[in-house]
Design an enzyme around this catalytic site. Structure first.
Site: not given
Length: 387
Positions: A133, A176-177, A294
């Site tokens: 992130d 991506g929070r 990822r």
């Protein structure tokens, strides 16, 4: 005998094992005969006394592990409170640990801060950074981000070429929070101003479905196709995750920390429905990239791998200095490793700067593109299509 404990926390990445190996080999160099224990599944392994002895693993085997994606020791999403940390501290003391190196992101650094305060200085606590992130404060970028960004950049270049041949609308949902760096990486390998992604939506800016439909319609009018990159964590103007607005409440899922499950089929299907309602008859496709970026073995960046290894080595240096957090910073010419206090990183989120996007548009600015071009340079040349 000096004893080091090492663990890995949070989501696996393509290079987290480089950090593990960098730390183990540096310990062997600095502390001859030291005992190195790898805790299985993060702090849970320390609590439960579940270790693998890394002290005598051959170097060639360690370097093979280093080049392998995922967390070799196993990971955990456990977010320890004070009581849980007391059990972890007891486990460290049981092994007579002199230092604990925890490789991970925001929550990992927070755990280290709690442990450091509770220990009274008897053990050195070190946080080694890791997160795709790219959202750790005090860091220019984080190990794991570049490799994941390479995947995302390549995916969006490829899909833009695909949709030049058969025009339509494409929406790619990227992990991506709270931070939009990885989604922004979708633009890193654009061929020219006509290339996709044409629209980039990140958590740092409020998302509106009607505005989204208008943006897509305008882009179709201009380019005959529209490639969209959207962070799974985008929020509406009231600060709520978009998924709450698009998905039926009875279908929403939460993790052990109460966080909404952001990616997956429901959000993608909701976007598909929004496009059907707002742009009926238009060819549209929605994909969720999910975990694929990822830890993709085919897109491991040599720079990312080298920096992750160096972060592990530097973590051992911080242990000798009493602990802290390893930070990757840019000195204007190159990436350097620096020590920052745990409290400066723990539980904090670095957001993508607002000036990385154009003020009135969902496109990257020159400053945002310059940042990505430094970290995610194009790996190859492709021809410009005739259409």
């Amino acid at each position: 005998m000096t004893t080091f404990v090492i663990a890995q926390g949070g989501g696996p990445t393509a290079v987290i094992n480089q950090t593990l190996t960098g730390a183990v080999l540096e310990i062997r160099k600095r502390h001859k005969g030291a005992r190195v224990l790898g805790a299985r599944f993060g702090v849970r392994g320390i609590r439960d006394g579940d270790y693998v002895d890394l002290s005598a693993v051959p170097e060639d085997e360690l370097r093979l592990v280093a080049a392998t994606p995922s967390a070799a020791l196993g990971s955990t999403r456990d977010k320890p409170d004070a009581a849980y940390c007391a059990q972890v501290l007891a486990g460290l003391r049981k092994e007579s640990a002199d230092a604990f190196i925890y490789i991970g992101g925001n929550d990992t650094s927070g755990t280290q801060e709690i442990l450091a305060e509770a220990s009274g200085g008897s053990i050195a606590f070190v946080h080694a950074p890791k997160t795709i992130d790219n959202d750790l404060v005090e860091n220019d970028h984080t190990p794991g981000f570049i490799s994941a960004a390479d995947f995302v950049a390549g995916a969006f270049l490829s899909v833009d070429l695909d949709f030049r041949a058969l025009p339509g609308v494409y929406v790619g949902i990227v992990m991506g929070r709270n931070a939009g760096f990885l989604t922004a990486a979708s633009a890193a390998w654009r061929l020219d101003d006509e290339s996709g992604p044409h629209l980039v939506y990140v958590p740092e800016r409020a998302f509106s479905v009607p505005r989204f439909i208008d943006d897509v319609r305008a882009t179709l009018d201009r380019h005959k196709r529209c490639i969209v990159a959207v962070s799974e964590g985008v929020t509406t103007a009231d600060g709520k995750p978009l998924v709450e607005s698009l998905v039926s409440p009875d279908r929403l899922e939460r993790d052990a920390h109460g966080n909404l499950k952001l990616s997956g089929g429901d959000l993608g299907m909701a976007f598909e429905q929004a496009l059907r309602d707002g742009l009926p008859g238009k060819r549209a496709r929605v994909d969720t990239l999910g975990y694929m970026p990822r830890g993709n073995v085919a897109t491991i960046s040599p720079v990312d791998a080298a920096e992750a290894f160096q972060a592990g080595s530097y973590a051992v240096d911080l242990a000798a200095r009493g602990g802290g957090s390893v930070a990757l910073q840019f000195d204007g010419e190159k990436t350097v490793m620096r020590r920052v206090p745990l409290g400066d990183v723990a539980g904090k989120t670095r957001h993508m700067p607002d000036d990385f996007l154009e003020p009135e548009a969902n496109r990257l600015s020159q400053k945002g593109m310059a940042y990505l071009e430094r970290l995610v340079p194009k790996k190859f040349k492709v021809g410009k299509p005739f259409v």
